[in-house]
Design an enzyme around this catalytic site. Structure first.
Site, PDB file in Angstrom:
ATOM      1  N   GLU A 126       0.581  -1.539  -0.211  1.00 51.44           N
ATOM      2  CA  GLU A 126       0.346   0.475   0.310  1.00 51.44           C
ATOM      3  C   GLU A 126       0.795   1.219   0.193  1.00 51.44           C
ATOM      4  OE1 GLU A 126      -3.297   0.156  -0.426  1.00 51.44           O
ATOM      5  OE2 GLU A 126      -2.771  -2.302  -0.601  1.00 51.44           O
ATOM      6  N   HIS A 129       1.533   1.889  -3.154  1.00 55.83           N
ATOM      7  CA  HIS A 129       0.792   2.803  -4.071  1.00 55.83           C
ATOM      8  C   HIS A 129       0.550   4.266  -3.955  1.00 55.83           C
ATOM      9  CE1 HIS A 129      -1.731  -0.238  -5.536  1.00 55.83           C
ATOM     10  NE2 HIS A 129      -1.625  -1.295  -5.286  1.00 55.83           N
ATOM     11  N   ASP A 194       4.318  -4.652  -5.961  1.00 57.19           N
ATOM     12  CA  ASP A 194       4.384  -5.579  -5.536  1.00 57.19           C
ATOM     13  C   ASP A 194       6.001  -5.257  -5.445  1.00 57.19           C
ATOM     14  OD1 ASP A 194       1.644  -7.055  -5.529  1.00 57.19           O
ATOM     15  OD2 ASP A 194       1.950  -8.549  -7.112  1.00 57.19           O
TER      16      ASP A 194
END
Length: 475
Positions: A126, A129, A194
């Site tokens: 996260e 992101h 990832d």
């Protein structure tokens, strides 16, 4: 969540977000959706989240999550970026990133993580992101190049990230070609998150294989319970190829056995206990404490002590705590003080709070509870001294101002109560509420000249900030 208004945002998502062109993953500085835009969107949505019933304001869990997040951010490619981690009381397995460095985690995700590295893997993903500006790129890729209202945009982002069932229904209404573009965009971003997330968690000292193991377990669960798959699978599409790619990337780093922190073990247990009926939690942990094969005795003993306290069996909880107190942790010390306070032994509770604060002077959850105990017992002057010192050390901590407002209310100091409430609301992004509290404070007439001068200057500052924010939103 009350702030998800489907009718308001359906057309926005289907026309503006879903129907976007596949973005270039290059230099984010080329995007028209700037860092200040991201911050405004994040602040607006957090203002709504703070008032929502699902917002889980547990100081211990929030402190742990932010410490874990800070460790990961420090090891990332953007250690200078500001992040804030928060929790939602939701048993589903989900986490999501918002613009401006806000990352939400469902309580169910922490319970589901079998070790701390798995949780670190999700947070690392996260964080990536955010650092890669994935949401900003998605927003900026609108074909018409026109940004909607940031307030509406914030709602649209959250419904797509934290409420996948609603988002799924919205997506179904869009044209097939637009859906495919959005899915392609999402997969590209997931692979990038990832890759960067694994690198970050490895650099932070966690097992790089844990991300793949956690996602692989989620994928198997999703296949078994196809109609009730974990929410994380619906917001973060998983494929066998993607998991294999995670495993290959993790193989580039040294595999390591990482011992979970005591804080992770205890707080994961805490969530489990609080999800059970107190009497059933007592039975479960009494049984577990007698199992010689159960390796983590500290967690079991903590779970039993907490369960007994929740079930108001304070005498037994105190006996259990005496065994538990042999282990060093501010979480354990706080539980001991809480048991004493709830059982009515205020003198012992205050003694335990003070001793624990000597051992852990910077553990703010302990300080919050100590201040609360001082207020409850009428030691208002001690509470004022404590909180005044702490607001100087931690001027951005909203909870400290909330506690200040309580003690001033108890003392009948209306001016100071409303001033403290204004600072509380300001730190939660509710400028209108903060302005109202300052206006009320100035009308109380029990502040001296120095205090009212400060309040008047602060009022002008907040009014100017609010006008500037409204002007930016209308652009």
């Amino acid at each position: 969540m009350k702030f998800i208004t489907l009718l308001l945002i359906t057309s926005l998502i289907t026309q503006s977000v879903i129907a976007s062109e596949l973005p270039d993953l290059g230099d984010v500085s080329q995007n028209s959706f700037s860092a200040s835009d991201e911050a405004r969107v994040g602040n607006e949505i957090m203002r709504e989240i703070y008032t929502d019933p699902q917002f889980y304001d547990d100081p211990e869990l929030t402190d742990y999550l932010n410490n874990l997040g800070a460790r990961l951010v420090a090891a990332s490619d953007a250690p200078q970026q500001s992040f804030s981690f928060f929790m939602l009381k939701d048993n589903t397995l989900n986490a999501f990133a918002l613009p401006g460095g806000y990352i939400g985690v469902h309580t169910g995700l922490i319970e589901a993580a079998q070790n701390e590295s798995e949780l670190a893997g999700v947070l690392g993903h996260e964080i990536a992101h955010v650092t890669q500006h994935h949401l900003a790129r998605m927003i900026d890729s609108q074909s018409n190049g026109i940004l909607p209202s940031l307030a509406v945009l914030a709602l649209a982002i959250l419904v797509a990230k934290s409420n996948p069932q609603v988002a799924g229904g919205t997506i179904a209404a869009a044209q097939a070609a637009s859906i495919q573009k959005q899915l392609n965009f999402s997969r590209d971003n997931e692979r990038e998150a990832d890759r960067i997330g694994i690198k970050t968690m490895a650099a932070a000292g966690f097992d790089p294989n844990a991300m793949a193991s956690f996602f692989e377990r989620l994928q198997k669960y999703g296949r078994i319970y196809e109609n009730n798959a974990p929410a994380y699978l619906r917001t973060h599409p998983l494929t066998t190829e993607r998991i294999a790619d995670m495993q290959n990337r993790a193989a580039n780093f040294t595999s390591k056995q990482v011992t979970d922190s005591l804080a992770f073990q205890l707080l994961r247990t805490k969530l489990h206990v609080l999800n059970l009926r107190p009497d059933l939690a007592v039975i479960e942990y009494q049984s577990a404490s007698k199992d010689p094969h159960y390796a983590n005795l500290t967690s079991i003993l903590y779970g039993l002590t907490l369960a007994l306290s929740q079930n108001r069996q304070f005498s037994q909880a105190e006996i259990s705590y005496q065994q538990l107190s042999k282990f060093a942790s501010p979480i354990i010390d706080l539980l001991g003080a809480d048991i004493a306070q709830k059982s009515g032994d205020i003198k012992l509770a205050l003694q335990r709070y003070r001793q624990a604060r000597v051992r852990y002077p910077h553990y703010r959850p302990l300080t919050y509870s100590y201040a609360d105990a001082l207020i409850i017992t009428g030691l208002n002057n001690d509470a004022v001294t404590l909180l005044t010192d702490l607001t100087r050390t931690y001027p951005d901590d909203a909870k400290l101002y909330q506690l200040q407002a309580r003690v001033y209310a108890q003392q009948g100091k209306d001016f100071l109560r409303h001033y403290a409430l204004a600072e509380f609301y300001a730190r939660q992004g509710s400028l209108t509420a903060a302005i109202e509290q300052l206006q009320i404070a100035l009308k109380t007439r029990d502040g001296d000249f120095y205090q009212t001068s400060i309040a008047d200057a602060r009022l002008k500052q907040l009014i100017a900030q609010n006008k500037a924010l409204l002007a930016q939103q209308q652009k």
